[in-house]
Design an enzyme around this catalytic site. Structure first.
Site, PDB file in Angstrom:
ATOM      1  CG  HIS A   1      43.405  34.568  43.085  1.00  0.00           C
ATOM      2  ND1 HIS A   1      43.940  33.400  42.620  1.00  0.00           N
ATOM      3  CD2 HIS A   1      42.090  34.531  42.722  1.00  0.00           C
ATOM      4  CE1 HIS A   1      43.019  32.679  42.026  1.00  0.00           C
ATOM      5  NE2 HIS A   1      41.885  33.352  42.067  1.00  0.00           N
TER       6      HIS A   1
ATOM      7  NE  ARG B   1      41.819  29.001  38.997  1.00  0.00           N
ATOM      8  CZ  ARG B   1      40.834  29.698  39.536  1.00  0.00           C
ATOM      9  NH1 ARG B   1      40.805  31.016  39.391  1.00  0.00           N
ATOM     10  NH2 ARG B   1      39.873  29.098  40.221  1.00  0.00           N
TER      11      ARG B   1
ATOM     12  CD  GLU C   1      47.289  32.541  42.370  1.00  0.00           C
ATOM     13  OE1 GLU C   1      46.283  32.390  43.073  1.00  0.00           O
ATOM     14  OE2 GLU C   1      47.309  33.266  41.359  1.00  0.00           O
TER      15      GLU C   1
END
Length: 331
Positions: A294, A233, A262
């Site tokens: 991601h 994360r 993000e």
């Protein structure tokens, strides 16, 4: 009953539709759940969301007023969900508590090897028929030290690969993993791990206690030529502090599959727009930094497991069953 799925990627859509066929009608949307898009869910008792959905109080209130009673999130992390508000509104929330740890661990290693061996720079050069080796020298991983922050299933998978490289293993977690210890991992304080590791990788959940786990003191305690990898994360790293250290010429390489700001950027095409995030804009200019969007979880195996678990969560909700995936039970 039609289920509405937000933030569905093109590669993900056929997997979702195939899994739900014969169980429930499902409509897949490529738009992400935000305050602006939440009204679309009106009339849908069950919705499914992606990892970057906004499930704060305003969005949850809009969903609840539109009749939504169940949220099936297609991810393990749930730091984007205000669980207290969801419970107060009488909404059931479920997540995917497990999927292939190898998907993320293997991608973390892909990032590590890419920045270590300058793969992106080499590929860019050869496309221009520039075959020089200047600036492409990397290092053997064999015999060096890998520090694994978070030794759950993903951290364990990463450690097994590191063990295959012949690396010394250091670990840090609230609980020791016997499988990692069998690989020869020594559990040490975070400060020692950061100071001694040539490669540092993050595999811990984002919680208030772990936010900016890698902060100014942590970054300064690392070796100047260390490699830092984050496929967990974005909020685990103080990105502004990282940029400051990179400007000082530190670190052999940094591989980031996640970024703390993000949401609203990752999974979207922003190539024709000006990026207002100065920190991200500066971050991607460093030649020793590789940022991906991601995608560590994004394999057929992992996404298939995520979709199957999401379906089970929906079926459990409809049947009044409760599993380990439920974060907020049905009221």
């Amino acid at each position: 009953m039609e289920i509405l799925a937000f933030g569905v990627q093109a590669d993900e859509k056929p997997l979702i539709e195939r899994a739900f066929q014969g169980h429930h009608d499902i409509r897949c949307l490529d738009v992400f759940l935000t305050e602006d898009t939440a009204p679309i869910a009106a009339g849908h008792e069950i919705i499914s969301t992606s990892v970057n959905a906004d499930l704060g109080a305003p969005v949850l209130s809009t969903l609840a007023s539109g009749g939504t009673r169940m949220i099936a999130q297609r991810s393990t992390g749930f730091n984007n969900i205000d669980l207290d508000v969801a419970e107060r509104l009488g909404m059931t929330v479920a997540r995917v508590s497990y999927y292939s740890p190898y998907a993320v661990a293997e991608f973390a290693w892909a990032l590590a090897m890419a920045v270590n061996r300058r793969i992106v720079r080499a590929s860019t050069r050869t496309r221009d028929f520039d075959f020089r080796l200047d600036g492409l020298m990397g290092r053997d991983m064999h015999g060096r030290t890998a520090g694994v922050l978070g030794t759950g299933k993903i951290g364990e998978a990463f450690a097994r690969i590191a063990h295959g490289f012949g690396m010394r293993l250091l670990g840090w977690d609230i609980a020791e993993n016997p499988e990692c210890m069998q690989l020869g991992m020594a559990y040490v304080p975070k400060e020692q791990l950061l100071a001694e590791s040539d490669l540092v990788t993050l595999h811990v959940p984002l919680m208030p206690e772990t936010r900016h786990l890698i902060d100014v003191p942590a970054l300064k305690s690392m070796k100047d030529d260390a490699i830092l990898i984050n496929s967990s994360r974005g909020g685990l790293i103080d990105t502004a502090a990282l940029v400051h250290e990179l400007r000082a010429g530190r670190f052999t390489g940094v591989g980031l599959d996640v970024y703390e700001a993000e949401a609203g950027l990752f999974f979207l095409d922003k190539s024709l727009q000006a990026i207002e995030d100065d920190t991200l804009a500066r971050l991607v200019t460093f030649p020793n930094v590789l940022v991906t969007s991601h995608q560590a979880y994004y394999t057929e195996d992992a996404v298939g497991q995520i979709v199957d678990t999401t379906l089970r969560n929906v079926l459990d909700y409809r049947a009044g069953r409760r599993s380990e995936n439920v974060l907020v039970p049905r009221s």
